[in-house]
Motif scaffolding. Structure first.
Motif, PDB file in Angstrom:
ATOM      1  N   UNK A   1      -7.801  -2.833  -9.361  1.00 19.62           N
ATOM      2  CA  UNK A   1      -8.897  -2.218 -10.102  1.00 19.62           C
ATOM      3  C   UNK A   1      -9.181  -0.834  -9.541  1.00 19.62           C
ATOM      4  N   UNK A   2      -9.273   0.147 -10.434  1.00 22.27           N
ATOM      5  CA  UNK A   2      -9.609   1.501 -10.013  1.00 22.27           C
ATOM      6  C   UNK A   2     -11.054   1.485  -9.524  1.00 22.27           C
TER       7      UNK A   2
ATOM      8  N   UNK B   1      -6.631  -3.874  -4.543  1.00 15.26           N
ATOM      9  CA  UNK B   1      -5.650  -4.801  -5.093  1.00 15.26           C
ATOM     10  C   UNK B   1      -6.337  -5.941  -5.827  1.00 15.26           C
ATOM     11  N   UNK B   2      -5.606  -6.576  -6.729  1.00  9.78           N
ATOM     12  CA  UNK B   2      -6.192  -7.590  -7.597  1.00  9.78           C
ATOM     13  C   UNK B   2      -6.801  -8.762  -6.835  1.00  9.78           C
TER      14      UNK B   2
ATOM     15  N   UNK C   1      -7.163  -7.728  -1.347  1.00  8.84           N
ATOM     16  CA  UNK C   1      -6.484  -7.744  -0.049  1.00  8.84           C
ATOM     17  C   UNK C   1      -6.284  -6.343   0.512  1.00  8.84           C
ATOM     18  N   UNK C   2      -6.194  -5.382  -0.358  1.00  7.74           N
ATOM     19  CA  UNK C   2      -5.798  -4.045   0.050  1.00  7.74           C
ATOM     20  C   UNK C   2      -6.687  -3.015  -0.625  1.00  7.74           C
ATOM     21  N   UNK C   3      -7.144  -2.045   0.163  1.00 12.31           N
ATOM     22  CA  UNK C   3      -7.908  -0.927  -0.368  1.00 12.31           C
ATOM     23  C   UNK C   3      -7.088   0.330  -0.128  1.00 12.31           C
ATOM     24  N   UNK C   4      -6.833   1.070  -1.200  1.00 17.95           N
ATOM     25  CA  UNK C   4      -5.990   2.258  -1.099  1.00 17.95           C
ATOM     26  C   UNK C   4      -6.696   3.484  -1.656  1.00 17.95           C
TER      27      UNK C   4
ATOM     28  N   UNK D   1      -9.862   4.952 -16.178  1.00 19.88           N
ATOM     29  CA  UNK D   1     -11.310   4.995 -15.958  1.00 19.88           C
ATOM     30  C   UNK D   1     -11.680   4.173 -14.734  1.00 19.88           C
ATOM     31  N   UNK D   2     -12.785   4.524 -14.102  1.00 20.70           N
ATOM     32  CA  UNK D   2     -13.295   3.728 -12.995  1.00 20.70           C
ATOM     33  C   UNK D   2     -13.563   2.312 -13.491  1.00 20.70           C
ATOM     34  N   UNK D   3     -13.228   1.327 -12.670  1.00 24.26           N
ATOM     35  CA  UNK D   3     -13.432  -0.072 -13.035  1.00 24.26           C
ATOM     36  C   UNK D   3     -12.319  -0.663 -13.880  1.00 24.26           C
ATOM     37  N   UNK D   4     -11.366   0.157 -14.279  1.00 22.43           N
ATOM     38  CA  UNK D   4     -10.265  -0.315 -15.125  1.00 22.43           C
ATOM     39  C   UNK D   4      -9.276  -1.131 -14.299  1.00 22.43           C
ATOM     40  N   UNK D   5      -8.833  -2.268 -14.847  1.00 21.25           N
ATOM     41  CA  UNK D   5      -7.784  -3.064 -14.219  1.00 21.25           C
ATOM     42  C   UNK D   5      -6.451  -2.438 -14.600  1.00 21.25           C
ATOM     43  N   UNK D   6      -5.579  -2.274 -13.598  1.00 20.66           N
ATOM     44  CA  UNK D   6      -4.284  -1.638 -13.830  1.00 20.66           C
ATOM     45  C   UNK D   6      -3.174  -2.456 -13.171  1.00 20.66           C
ATOM     46  N   UNK D   7      -1.977  -2.242 -13.655  1.00 24.72           N
ATOM     47  CA  UNK D   7      -0.768  -2.842 -13.084  1.00 24.72           C
ATOM     48  C   UNK D   7       0.035  -1.741 -12.409  1.00 24.72           C
ATOM     49  N   UNK D   8       0.878  -2.116 -11.457  1.00 23.97           N
ATOM     50  CA  UNK D   8       1.764  -1.149 -10.812  1.00 23.97           C
ATOM     51  C   UNK D   8       2.440  -0.304 -11.882  1.00 23.97           C
TER      52      UNK D   8
END
Length: 168
Positions: free
Chosen positions: A65-66, A80-81, A84-87, A108-115
Motif C-alpha cells: 500500500x502506498x 508491504x501487503x 512486514x516491510x516499510x520502504x 494515489x496515497x492509500x492505493x494498493x499496488x502490485x510489484x
C-alpha cells in the motif's frame, strides 16, 4: 524454499519471512554510501541501494500500500501487503526544490499496488539539468526488524530485476 534456501540456508520451523524487492526504476546500482546526501549515505533513513536512473518511470518495488506521496512528487513510501516491510523511494537529491516539476503522479496515497505497478513518471533530461543529483535511493526504513539484507549490483530493469533479498 527455492532460491532462498540457497541464499539464506534453512531455519528450524521456517519462522522467518523472505522477501524479494524489485527495481522501481531502470538504471545502474551504485553504493548507497556514495549518495551525495548524508541522510542516505550514512544510512540515517535506513539501508538499501541507490540507482543511477534511465527511463522515465518509477514502479512499485513490492506488493503493498502506498503510504505517503510527497506533494513535490519526488518520493513515496510503501508498506508491504503483510506490513512486514516499510520502504521509501526517493528520486534524486534536492529534487524537493523543484516543487514537483519534472514529475507526474500516477498512483494515489492509500492505493494498493502490485510489484511493477506505475507510481510516478519523470522527465530524466529535465531532472539531470535541474537537480543536484538523479541518484535514487531505495531504502528499507524498518531495518531494526530485518535479519539479513542481500543487495544486487549492476544494471537493473524497472519491474523485472530483483535488487534486494530480505530475510525478516
Amino acid at each position: 524454499m527455492g532460491i532462498f534456501s540457497n541464499l539464506f540456508g534453512k531455519k528450524k520451523n521456517n519462522t522467518f519471512k523472505q522477501l524479494e524487492i524489485i527495481s522501481p526504476i531502470s538504471g545502474y546500482i551504485v553504493d548507497l554510501e556514495t549518495v551525495p546526501d548524508p541522510v542516505f549515505s550514512e544510512k540515517i533513513a535506513g539501508d538499501g541501494i541507490a540507482i543511477k536512473p534511465s527511463g522515465d518511470q518509477i514502479l512499485a518495488p513490492i506488493n503493498g500500500t502506498i503510504g505517503k506521496i510527497f506533494k513535490t512528487k519526488h518520493a513515496f513510501s510503501i508498506e508491504s501487503e503483510n506490513s512486514d516491510l516499510e520502504m521509501f523511494v526517493h528520486f534524486g537529491i534536492d529534487t524537493i526544490k523543484l516543487k514537483g516539476e519534472g514529475f507526474t503522479q500516477i498512483a494515489e496515497e492509500g492505493q494498493k499496488v502490485k510489484k511493477g505497478d506505475l507510481i510516478l513518471k519523470y522527465n530524466l533530461s529535465f531532472l539531470e539539468k535541474n537537480a543536484k543529483s538523479t541518484i535514487t535511493p531505495v531504502i528499507i526504513s524498518n531495518m531494526d526488524e530485518i535479519i539479513e539484507l542481500k543487495k544486487v549490483k549492476g544494471k537493473v530493469i524497472a519491474g523485472i530485476t530483483i535488487i534486494m533479498y530480505v530475510k525478516k
